[in-house]
Design a protein around this motif. Structure first.
Motif, PDB file in Angstrom:
ATOM      1  N   VAL A 294      -3.913 -23.046 -16.532  1.00  0.00           N
ATOM      2  CA  VAL A 294      -3.140 -24.058 -17.256  1.00  0.00           C
ATOM      3  C   VAL A 294      -3.891 -24.467 -18.514  1.00  0.00           C
ATOM      4  N   THR A 310       1.707 -28.442 -22.804  1.00  0.00           N
ATOM      5  CA  THR A 310       1.105 -27.785 -21.648  1.00  0.00           C
ATOM      6  C   THR A 310       1.690 -26.388 -21.477  1.00  0.00           C
ATOM      7  N   VAL A 318       4.307 -26.418 -14.824  1.00  0.00           N
ATOM      8  CA  VAL A 318       3.948 -27.544 -15.703  1.00  0.00           C
ATOM      9  C   VAL A 318       5.192 -28.355 -16.082  1.00  0.00           C
TER      10      VAL A 318
END
Ligand code: AMP
Ligand code: MN
Ligand code: MN
Length: 356
Positions: A294, A310, A318
């Motif tokens: 991530v 994100t 996400v």
């Protein structure tokens, strides 16, 4: 002539998405989630037919999909003889520098000049009412609001929803609306749609890049687009100051348990006179880190709030995390706004990441 003709190869069969029509090749096609049904499309066409003026809006800090789809539909409606206004609800109304090449910007008016109570408003690429910024108030007072979008999280905040989570971009729905309105693609309209398709597929790299996406791109490119020039405008240009601001942000990037993150403050940008929209794409550099599943980039806007970008490589949703934090987006690309400081913002994000 790039418009698909009924009865020719590539023509839309009932209920099929553009590019998903009959094919001689006989290759198996994956089942896609159903898009808007025929009744809904017809309802939208009727609303447009009856309207003299159509007010178009897209989400704040527009990207290529939001602005490109809106301007493409706007040009079509204008060619039909409708009075068209288009806008987005940023307090500081300005088209991001990298979208300056999009044709048809004479349709744009600042939010203050947008009809206060439109009879017919159409929104593009906006997953919630909030994402319309200042124009959320206009949408609340509009008689009819057609919501055109592809965010799975979109609950349908208007009176009619043209929402298809299986569409790679809002531009896919915009193209279909243009055909259904009897319009056709010229190079200007195709440029807007191409900007949307190319932006949201990460330049045809994301998993959303289906055969239908390439078929749509082929229809658009056939109008004579300069794809090299569009790519350069969208991704390969920055003021020199961006290199310095990027360097500072990368210098303080942190890697922690599958997460890579950094931030860009207002002060970082101010030192080089860099507008906010110049740092929007920084996540695309940060997400390269192989060690991280991530990636997060916090970008402080001109009002002091942190716009959080994100990205996931697939294992983490996400979109769900950002929706829980008041934002939205897709499984692998999402965002939200934070009014807390960097440490608090990251603490909250990590907590949800751990729970996930
Ligand atoms: P970005 O990181 O700005 O490129 O945004 C990635 C995705 O998240 C896009 O699909 C946006 O629509 C969505 N998104 C970004 N910021 C927000 C926000 N503040 N609220 C809701 N959705 C957002
Ligand atoms: Mn968007
Ligand atoms: Mn989009």
């Amino acid at each position: 002539m790039t418009r698909r003709q009924p009865g020719t190869q590539g023509a839309r069969t009932e209920g099929a998405r553009p590019g998903e029509g009959t094919s001689d090749a006989g290759t198996a096609r994956p089942e896609l989630a159903a898009g808007p049904d025929e009744t809904t499309w017809q309802h939208v066409l009727d609303l447009i037919e009856r309207a003299d003026e159509v007010a178009l809006a897209c989400h704040v800090s527009p990207d290529g999909d939001a602005l490109g789809s809106m301007l493409a539909v706007g040009a079509t409606l204008r060619a039909m003889g409708k009075h068209v206004v288009a806008s987005f609800g940023d307090r500081e109304f300005a088209v991001p520098r990298l979208l300056g090449f999009l044709p048809g910007q004479d349709l744009l008016v600042p939010p203050a000049a947008f009809p206060a109570e439109p009879d017919l408003m159409i929104t593009f690429d906006s997953s919630t009412l909030d994402r319309l910024g200042l124009l959320a108030a206009n949408a609340s007072k509009a008689r009819e609001v057609v919501v055109i979008d592809h965010h799975r999280s979109n609950a349908g905040f208007g009176t009619v929803s043209l929402i298809d989570p299986s569409a790679a971009a809002t531009a896919v729905l915009a193209e279909e609306l243009i055909y259904r309105l009897g319009g056709s693609l010229d190079r200007d309209i195709a440029t807007g749609l191409y900007a949307g398709l190319a932006t949201d597929t990460g330049s045809f790299r994301h998993s959303s890049t289906t055969p239908a996406v390439h078929e749509m791109a082929a229809r658009l490119v056939a109008t004579g687009l300069k794809t090299d020039e569009i790519a350069r405008e969208l991704w390969d240009r920055s003021p020199f100051g961006y290199l310095k601001v990027l360097a500072a942000a990368l210098e303080r990037a942190q890697l922690e348990e599958g997460l890579v993150w950094t931030y860009v403050s207002h002060a970082d940008r101010a030192a080089y006179g860099l507008p906010y929209d110049e740092v929007e794409g920084m996540i695309d550099v940060v997400r390269r880190a192989d060690e991280a599943e991530v990636a997060v980039v916090l970008k402080q806007d001109d009002l002091g709030a942190w716009q959080v970008s994100t990205r996931s490589k697939g294992a983490v949703d996400v979109g769900a995390i950002c929706t829980a934090l008041g934002g939205g987006g897709h499984h692998n690309a999402a965002g939200y706004t934070s009014h807390e400081d960097v440490e608090q913002t990251m603490a909250r994000f990590r907590e949800l990441l751990r729970m996930g």
